[in-house]
Design a protein around this motif. Structure first.
Motif, short mmCIF file in Angstrom:
data_model
loop_
_atom_site.label_atom_id
_atom_site.label_comp_id
_atom_site.label_asym_id
_atom_site.label_seq_id
_atom_site.Cartn_x
_atom_site.Cartn_y
_atom_site.Cartn_z
N ILE A 74 0.84 -1.19 0.00
CA ILE A 74 0.00 0.00 0.00
C ILE A 74 0.87 1.24 0.00
N SER A 75 0.62 2.14 -0.95
CA SER A 75 1.37 3.39 -1.02
C SER A 75 0.42 4.57 -0.79
N TYR A 76 0.92 5.57 -0.08
CA TYR A 76 0.09 6.70 0.32
C TYR A 76 0.80 8.02 0.01
N VAL A 77 0.10 8.92 -0.68
CA VAL A 77 0.60 10.27 -0.94
C VAL A 77 -0.32 11.23 -0.20
N PRO A 78 0.15 11.83 0.90
CA PRO A 78 -0.71 12.73 1.68
C PRO A 78 -0.90 14.08 0.99
N GLN A 79 -1.75 14.90 1.55
CA GLN A 79 -1.91 16.26 1.05
C GLN A 79 -0.59 17.02 1.22
N ARG A 80 -0.30 17.89 0.28
CA ARG A 80 0.94 18.67 0.34
C ARG A 80 1.00 19.51 1.61
N SER A 81 -0.14 19.95 2.11
CA SER A 81 -0.17 20.79 3.31
C SER A 81 0.29 20.05 4.56
N GLN A 133 17.38 20.29 -3.20
CA GLN A 133 16.62 20.23 -1.96
C GLN A 133 15.13 20.26 -2.31
N ILE A 134 14.34 19.44 -1.65
CA ILE A 134 12.92 19.35 -1.97
C ILE A 134 12.22 20.70 -1.80
N GLY A 135 12.68 21.51 -0.85
CA GLY A 135 12.06 22.80 -0.60
C GLY A 135 12.32 23.83 -1.67
N GLU A 136 13.26 23.56 -2.57
CA GLU A 136 13.60 24.50 -3.65
C GLU A 136 12.65 24.36 -4.84
N LEU A 137 11.84 23.33 -4.85
CA LEU A 137 11.00 23.03 -6.01
C LEU A 137 9.67 23.77 -5.94
N SER A 138 9.02 23.86 -7.09
CA SER A 138 7.66 24.41 -7.15
C SER A 138 6.68 23.38 -6.59
N GLY A 139 5.44 23.82 -6.37
CA GLY A 139 4.44 22.90 -5.83
C GLY A 139 4.21 21.69 -6.73
N PHE A 164 -3.85 16.93 -7.04
CA PHE A 164 -3.85 17.94 -8.09
C PHE A 164 -4.03 19.37 -7.57
N VAL A 165 -4.08 19.53 -6.26
CA VAL A 165 -4.28 20.85 -5.69
C VAL A 165 -2.99 21.67 -5.73
N GLY A 166 -3.09 22.88 -6.27
CA GLY A 166 -1.96 23.80 -6.24
C GLY A 166 -0.79 23.44 -7.13
N ILE A 167 -1.05 22.71 -8.21
CA ILE A 167 0.04 22.34 -9.10
C ILE A 167 -0.21 22.87 -10.51
N ASP A 168 0.83 22.90 -11.32
CA ASP A 168 0.72 23.41 -12.68
C ASP A 168 0.12 22.37 -13.61
N VAL A 169 -0.29 22.82 -14.79
CA VAL A 169 -0.96 21.96 -15.76
C VAL A 169 -0.05 20.81 -16.20
N THR A 170 1.23 21.10 -16.44
CA THR A 170 2.16 20.05 -16.86
C THR A 170 2.26 18.94 -15.83
N SER A 171 2.39 19.33 -14.56
CA SER A 171 2.49 18.32 -13.49
C SER A 171 1.22 17.49 -13.40
N HIS A 194 -11.39 17.15 -5.92
CA HIS A 194 -12.41 18.18 -5.70
C HIS A 194 -12.92 18.83 -6.98
N ASP A 195 -12.21 18.67 -8.09
CA ASP A 195 -12.58 19.35 -9.33
C ASP A 195 -13.57 18.49 -10.13
N LEU A 196 -14.86 18.79 -9.97
CA LEU A 196 -15.88 17.96 -10.61
C LEU A 196 -15.83 18.01 -12.13
N SER A 197 -15.27 19.07 -12.69
CA SER A 197 -15.25 19.20 -14.15
C SER A 197 -14.36 18.17 -14.82
N LYS A 198 -13.49 17.48 -14.05
CA LYS A 198 -12.54 16.56 -14.65
C LYS A 198 -12.79 15.09 -14.32
#
Length: 251
Positions: A74-81, A133-139, A164-171, A194-198
């Protein structure tokens, strides 16, 4: 297809507050499942309960066993916050954490582990950033690194909380492409979204929740104005393709 996850009468309480109540469903292998509902509906709580990160009442099985018996699968990716992005760690070391279940605690990562890490970083387009460093990257870049960490674990079941929250289209395009690849490999993926349109483009099935299970099934079956109205209790919700958009109006 066999049942990968079985949840029966699952409830979670925070003191006297009811977070989720009496939720039951079965999910089969090779499915990309969106977990959808309004804010405060218990989407993240449901995911954490299945993972054993919340105290709960009810029964849960993953791959036919208790979660603690199949933790490696089992793999888990938590919220970025929920992640400390100021912690001084390199991108390649974050992804190597995904190999923890494959490495004997008293040994260093093997050449195979290092190859897997490099391959996963390449898949998400982050190999050139391995020594940053991970902190140097964009969201979006940070999220891709955590997706790479999940891939490095080589699990069979994946849980992603709002990836998909707070990330760019490419990501976003890279991540959904990888999730589709995992589905093609017969993996089961749960995504709090959360984005119902997708949802029609992204998922095979939807689990609609508002503290209780509203509906679980294929997108074609459950993605209707009536069911969304019930899920959001009259809240405004836009859904559908650009050609045909529908609105759930307040009751």
């Amino acid at each position: 297809m066999s049942d990968v996850i079985e949840v029966s009468q699952l409830s979670v309480y925070y003191e006297d507050n009811e977070a989720i109540k009496d939720i039951s469903f079965k999910a089969k292998e090779g499915q990309l499942i969106g977990v959808v509902g309004p804010n405060g509906a218990g989407k993240s709580t449901l995911m954490k309960a299945i993972l054993g990160l919340e105290k709960y009442k009810g029964t849960i099985s993953v791959l036919g066993k208790k979660v603690k018996e199949v933790r490696k699968q089992i793999s888990y990716v938590p919220q970025r916050s929920q992640i400390d992005w100021d912690f001084p760690v390199l991108v390649q070391d974050v992804v190597m954490m995904g190999r923890a279940t494959h490495i004997v605690w008293y040994k260093r990562p093997s050449s195979i582990d290092k190859e897997v890490v490099a391959a996963c970083l390449k898949k998400v387009g982050m190999l050139d950033f391995a020594k940053r460093q991970i902190g140097e990257l964009s969201g979006g870049q940070q999220q891709r690194v955590f997706i790479a960490r999940a891939l490095a674990q080589e699990a069979n079941v994946f849980f992603l909380d709002e990836p998909f929250v707070g990330i760019d289209v490419t990501s976003e395009e890279i991540i959904i492409g990888l999730l589709r690849e995992l589905k093609a490999e017969n993996k089961t993926i749960f995504v709090v979204h959360h984005d119902l349109s997708k949802v029609q483009d992204y998922f095979d099935q939807l689990l609609l929740i508002n503290k209780e299970l509203i509906q679980f099934g294929s997108v074609d079956q459950v993605y209707t104005p009536e069911i969304l109205q019930k899920t959001y209790k009259g809240g405004l919700a836009l859904f559908g393709s650009n050609e045909k958009q529908m609105v759930v109006t307040p009751q």
